[in-house]
Motif scaffolding. Structure first.
Motif, PDB file in Angstrom:
ATOM      1  N   ALA A 265       0.851  -1.183   0.000  1.00  0.00           N
ATOM      2  CA  ALA A 265       0.000   0.000   0.000  1.00  0.00           C
ATOM      3  C   ALA A 265       0.889   1.236   0.000  1.00  0.00           C
ATOM      4  CB  ALA A 265      -0.896   0.007   1.224  1.00  0.00           C
ATOM      5  N   GLY A 266       0.449   2.264  -0.699  1.00  0.00           N
ATOM      6  CA  GLY A 266       1.214   3.511  -0.757  1.00  0.00           C
ATOM      7  C   GLY A 266       1.085   4.154  -2.123  1.00  0.00           C
ATOM      8  N   PHE A 267       1.765   5.276  -2.273  1.00  0.00           N
ATOM      9  CA  PHE A 267       1.721   6.016  -3.528  1.00  0.00           C
ATOM     10  C   PHE A 267       3.031   5.839  -4.278  1.00  0.00           C
ATOM     11  CE2 PHE A 267      -1.065   8.420  -0.629  1.00  0.00           C
ATOM     12  CZ  PHE A 267      -2.245   8.364  -1.355  1.00  0.00           C
ATOM     13  N   THR A 268       2.923   5.830  -5.570  1.00  0.00           N
ATOM     14  CA  THR A 268       4.139   5.769  -6.369  1.00  0.00           C
ATOM     15  C   THR A 268       4.711   7.170  -6.493  1.00  0.00           C
ATOM     16  OG1 THR A 268       3.011   6.133  -8.454  1.00  0.00           O
ATOM     17  CG2 THR A 268       3.195   3.846  -7.704  1.00  0.00           C
ATOM     18  N   LEU A 269       5.916   7.262  -6.920  1.00  0.00           N
ATOM     19  CA  LEU A 269       6.580   8.553  -7.093  1.00  0.00           C
ATOM     20  C   LEU A 269       5.849   9.409  -8.138  1.00  0.00           C
ATOM     21  CD1 LEU A 269       8.941  10.310  -6.288  1.00  0.00           C
ATOM     22  CD2 LEU A 269      10.299   9.212  -8.059  1.00  0.00           C
TER      23      LEU A 269
END
Length: 155
Positions: free
Chosen positions: A5-9
């Motif tokens: 889970a998380g955001f990409t650059l």
């Protein structure tokens, strides 16, 4: 396989770019609020001068001094006699300070090119510039003074 889970650059950069665009379009509006606030205070002064002129004229009519081009009248609540031209307050700094109760700490005065008075807010600029002021010019017999505001940031 674990799901992360998380955001990409790339997603973070797109969000930063969108926030930057919104800030660039909103910043000029917020910066213009200072001019709007100054103009609003001058509009308040304009209204105060118009009210003071009307009250002074009413008092001059009652005392029969609205037909004289240079005389004085007494007004309740003002210690000294008020200089009037055809019943309206004379266009000079001392008279305008009297009738509109303007303090020297808040307002500065200058002679207008048309013979009237320019009133500046002392806190706006020192010395006053050619914008952000109210003009007060007496007119002829039976005519109200011309009181106008030159708004801030519009010249």
């Amino acid at each position: 396989m674990k799901k992360q889970a998380g955001f990409t650059l790339i997603e973070l950069i797109i969000v930063i770019i969108i926030i930057g665009i919104l800030a660039a379009t909103a910043a000029p509006k917020f910066l213009n609020m200072q001019d709007d606030a100054r103009t609003a205070s001058l509009k308040g002064l304009e209204s105060a001068l118009k009210s003071a002129a009307a009250i002074t004229y009413s008092k001059a009519i009652l005392s029969g001094k609205d037909i004289h081009d240079d005389t004085t009248i007494t007004i309740d609540g003002i210690d000294d006699a008020v200089a009037v031209v055809y019943g309206y307050p004379k266009a000079d700094k001392d008279t305008l300070r009297q009738v509109a109760d303007l303090s020297e700490a808040d307002w500065s005065f200058d002679t207008a090119t048309s013979g009237g008075v320019k009133v500046y807010a002392a806190s706006f600029t020192t010395p006053p510039t050619d914008e952000c002021y109210v003009t007060y010019n007496t007119q002829g017999r039976g005519k109200a003074p011309e009181i106008t505001t030159v708004p801030c940031g519009k010249n």
